[in-house]
Design a protein around this motif. Structure first.
Motif, PDB file in Angstrom:
ATOM      1  N   GLY A   1      36.492  47.396  44.016  1.00 41.54           N
ATOM      2  CA  GLY A   1      35.928  48.488  44.795  1.00 41.54           C
ATOM      3  C   GLY A   1      34.949  48.006  45.844  1.00 41.54           C
TER       4      GLY A   1
ATOM      5  N   THR B   1      34.291  52.348  42.192  1.00 42.65           N
ATOM      6  CA  THR B   1      35.490  53.088  42.605  1.00 42.65           C
ATOM      7  C   THR B   1      35.111  54.313  43.420  1.00 42.65           C
TER       8      THR B   1
ATOM      9  N   PHE C   1      42.731  55.088  41.216  1.00 36.60           N
ATOM     10  CA  PHE C   1      41.435  55.675  41.514  1.00 36.60           C
ATOM     11  C   PHE C   1      40.951  56.678  40.495  1.00 36.60           C
TER      12      PHE C   1
END
Length: 401
Positions: free
Chosen positions: A285, A317, A339
Motif C-alpha cells: 500500500g 490499504t 482492497f
C-alpha cells in the motif's frame, strides 16, 4: 449425471472449463484435457470436437506425438491460433548426463516435428509463445522460426526459465515487419534492434535489463507505433537521475509492475500525454501511495485504472485507495484488486467528503467482503455497474441501485 443435463448446459460448462482466457484454468495442458473429455462419452466428444475455438490454443511439449498434433490441426479450422512451444526438459535430467543425452534426442525430434507439422499449417493468425529451460532451447526454436516463412505470425513471446541476456536471432526472423506483439522475459532489449519491428504495437519487457536510463529512453524512441507497453520489474541503471523520459504519443495502455524503490523512481519520471488504460501493480500500500504522489498526472489522465497490491495493514490499504481516488479525474472504469473492507472504508470516506464517482461506468472490487460491504458497493454512490470478486471468483455482479 451429464445425461440428465440439457446439451446446451453441458456445452456451456465445457466452453467455460476450456476457456484459455480463464485465469483459473491457465495451468491446464489443454491438449490432454480435451482428449480426456472426448473419451467421456459420444455427446461430449461431439461437443468438444465441434468447437474449433477450443482447439485454437495448442501446446506442443517435448513428448507430444505427431499424431496428437495432427489431430489438433485437423480440428482447427482457421481461427486465430495461440500456439505454445514448450521446450522445457524434465527437472530430473538437469544433473544426469545420460538422461541429458536422451533429452537432446527428444529435443531434435521435437524441433523436427515443429518444422514438419506446424510451420506448413495454414494458420489465419498465429501467436506463438516459446517456453524453455534456458538460452540454448530459445536459440534452437528461434533459429527454427528464422528458417521458415510464416506469413501468419503476428505475436511472439519468449519465456525462458533461466536468465537470458539477449533473445537470439529474434531480429533475424523474416517476419519482423509483420509482428505486432513482442514479449520478452529476462532478455536485454539493448541487444535487439527494435527498429526492425516497424509494425510493433504491443511490447512487454519482464525482468529485463534495459541498461542505463539514456538507453531506456532510446528504446522508447524506437517505438514509433507502440500502443501497449508492459514494464514488469525491469532494471535500469541511473534511475536516480532527474531526467524525464517522454513516452510515445501513440501509447494508450501502460502496465507497470514493481517491487522496489527503483520501480517507483522510474514511474515518477515517465511523462505521458494521456492513457486509455493504466494498470499499476505495486507490492504494498505504501508503494502504491508513493506511486500516485510521484506521478499523479498519469492517474488523472487515464480513463481505465487498475491497481493491485499485496495484503497490507488496513491503514496502508485505506491510504493507498484514498490516494488513487483523489488522483482520478475522468476515469470511467476502476478495478481495485486486494482492497477488501479497508478499501470500502476509503470509498465511504471519499464520498462523505464530497468525492464524486457517479460517472464511473463500472467499478470492480476484489478482496474479502462481509454482506454489509457488498450491499454498500451495490447501492453506493459510485459506479453504474459493479463486480465484486472474492478468492478469484465473481460473487456478485449487477447495476448500482
Amino acid at each position: 449425471m451429464h445425461q440428465s443435463l440439457p446439451t446446451e448446459m453441458v456445452e456451456a460448462i465445457l466452453l467455460e472449463a476450456l476457456d484459455p482466457s480463464n485465469p483459473n484454468t491457465t495451468w491446464v495442458d489443454f491438449v490432454d484435457l480435451r482428449r480426456t473429455l472426448c473419451l467421456v462419452c459420444k455427446i461430449w466428444k461431439t461437443l468438444v470436437e465441434g468447437h474449433s475455438t477450443l482447439w485454437s490454443t495448442i501446446t506442443i511439449q517435448r513428448f507430444s506425438t505427431p499424431a496428437l498434433l495432427r489431430r489438433c490441426m485437423d480440428i482447427y479450422k482457421g481461427t486465430d491460433a495461440v500456439l505454445t512451444i514448450d521446450a522445457r526438459a524434465r527437472k530430473d535430467t538437469v544433473k544426469d548426463k545420460k538422461l541429458q543425452k536422451v533429452e537432446n534426442v527428444h529435443m531434435d525430434r521435437f524441433l523436427a516435428m515443429i518444422g514438419a507439422e506446424v510451420m506448413p499449417s495454414a494458420w489465419k493468425v498465429a501467436r506463438v509463445t516459446v517456453k524453455s529451460g534456458g538460452e540454448t532451447e530459445i536459440e534452437q526454436v528461434t533459429n527454427l522460426l528464422a528458417q521458415h516463412s510464416w506469413p501468419s505470425l503476428q505475436a511472439l513471446a519468449l519465456q525462458p526459465s533461466s536468465n537470458m541476456g539477449a533473445a537470439p536471432r529474434v531480429f533475424d526472423l523474416p517476419q519482423t515487419h509483420q509482428i505486432t506483439t513482442l514479449h520478452l522475459d529476462t532478455a536485454s532489449p539493448r541487444h535487439i534492434p527494435l527498429s526492425v519491428f516497424p509494425s510493433l504495437h504491443d511490447l512487454a519487457l519482464r525482468n529485463s535489463d534495459c541498461g542505463h536510463w539514456n538507453g531506456f529512453e532510446t528504446i522508447l524512441h524506437l517505438l514509433t507505433h507502440i500502443r501497449r507497453l508492459t514494464l514488469d520489474k525491469i532494471k535500469i541503471a541511473g534511475w536516480h537521475s532527474d531526467r524525464v523520459v517522454q513516452m510515445p504519443d501513440t501509447l494508450d495502455t501502460l502496465r507497470f509492475s514493481y517491487e522496489s524503490v527503483e520501480g517507483a523512481a522510474v514511474l515518477a519520471r515517465l511523462e505521458i500525454g494521456g492513457l486509455e488504460t493504466l494498470e499499476i501493480r505495486a507490492y504494498g500500500g505504501r508503494d502504491l501511495r508513493d506511486a500516485v504522489a510521484s506521478n499523479p498526472s498519469i492517474f488523472a489522465r487515464s480513463r481505465k485504472i487498475t491497481v493491485a497490491q499485496r495484503h497490507d495493514s488496513e491503514l496502508e490499504t485505506r491510504e493507498a485507495t484514498l490516494a488513487v481516488l483523489h488522483a482520478m479525474h475522468d476515469v470511467v472504469r476502476l478495478d481495485m484488486a486486494c482492497f477488501g473492507p479497508p478499501g470500502v472504508a476509503a470509498l465511504k470516506e471519499f464520498v462523505s467528503k464530497g468525492g464524486q464517482l457517479e460517472d464511473l461506468e463500472e467499478v470492480k472490487c476484489g478482496g474479502v467482503f462481509n454482506e454489509a460491504d457488498m450491499q454498500y458497493i451495490a447501492g453506493g454512490k459510485f459506479g453504474q455497474k459493479f463486480v465484486i470478486m472474492q478468492h478469484g471468483g465473481v460473487v456478485r455482479r449487477g447495476h448500482a441501485k
